[in-house]
Design an enzyme around this catalytic site. Sequence first.
Site, PDB file in Angstrom:
ATOM      1  N   ASP A 199      -4.769   4.752   5.566  1.00  0.00           N
ATOM      2  CA  ASP A 199      -3.469   4.102   5.692  1.00  0.00           C
ATOM      3  C   ASP A 199      -3.733   2.664   6.145  1.00  0.00           C
ATOM      4  O   ASP A 199      -4.815   2.352   6.654  1.00  0.00           O
ATOM      5  CB  ASP A 199      -2.619   4.860   6.713  1.00  0.00           C
ATOM      6  CG  ASP A 199      -1.271   4.210   6.951  1.00  0.00           C
ATOM      7  OD1 ASP A 199      -0.595   3.831   5.982  1.00  0.00           O
ATOM      8  OD2 ASP A 199      -0.898   4.064   8.144  1.00  0.00           O
ATOM      9  N   ASP A 212      -1.101   0.072   7.794  1.00  0.00           N
ATOM     10  CA  ASP A 212      -0.425  -0.451   8.982  1.00  0.00           C
ATOM     11  C   ASP A 212      -0.752   0.375  10.229  1.00  0.00           C
ATOM     12  O   ASP A 212      -0.611   1.598  10.241  1.00  0.00           O
ATOM     13  CB  ASP A 212       1.088  -0.462   8.771  1.00  0.00           C
ATOM     14  CG  ASP A 212       1.491  -1.304   7.573  1.00  0.00           C
ATOM     15  OD1 ASP A 212       0.663  -2.099   7.104  1.00  0.00           O
ATOM     16  OD2 ASP A 212       2.638  -1.157   7.098  1.00  0.00           O
TER      17      ASP A 212
END
Length: 305
Positions: A48, A50
């Site tokens: 991922d 963020d």
Amino acid sequence: MDTTENADIADQGGNTPPGPANRSASEGAGTAGGRRPYGAPRTAAFFDLDKTIIAKSSALAFSRPFYQGGLINRRAVLKSAYAQFVFLLGGADHDQMEKLRAYLSTLTKGWNVQQVREIVAETLHTLIDPIIYDEAASLIEQHHAAGRDVVIVSSSGSEVVEPIGALLGADHVIATRLQIEDGRYTGEIDYYAYAENKAESIRALAESEGYDLPNCYAYSDSSTDLPMLEAVGHPSAVNPDRALRKEAVAREWPVLVFSRPVELRRRLPEFRAPSRSVVATVAIGTALLTAGVLWYAARRRKSDS
């Protein structure tokens, strides 16, 4: 059992890394400096973006240059700053992600796609380079050194995520794709890289690239990424929200703490950021590959139904 660890992670696949493998995303997966034992299955690490690789929301990080470029007004800048603040405090749950999706979809309607890409290319190093977690960069190097591909999987738009992927030397990118007509965004979303959609795209990419998912790795901070983490054999929670931490502890997944944002140039004096032309070329190539994978996944789901 709480399995919180720092980011000084040894090679997690049983292979001793030969050393850092710094490479541009313009290099193909077969040109990696890492070594994979003969006959071993092909594997990847899915990240991922963020609060896992970078310390902020990539979707909101460019609000000021978009304002300076005339794409948004001051009110939108303030709203984006507030959303960033909320995101940093506690992450984003399902309802917040849906609100963010609707907000960004409405906000970008009518934007010139080429202008957006140029703004991102011009400000990428100023905005993103300083907020990359040192621990995440090290982990990416370790996976490359062990012969694994690195794939960034993000709910942010492809125009933002693909250049960041090129900056980090990722092999593939899975990101949200906004609908485009006549060079402008329509305000609709062709593909939303979120929750189960992420897991489906990971499985489709694994089938296309020959990854052995039980031997693959995944990293995320959000409970909305549980399907993505469950898709691989070696999931880890990074700076997890409360719900994901609870799941990680219950399942005895590693819980990693990333806390040291650092500029890549300062971290690696020999690092040379790809040029704007390289970033653009990689983004186009990644977009074509991702589109093909998503088309294949949709076709397979249709045939199975």
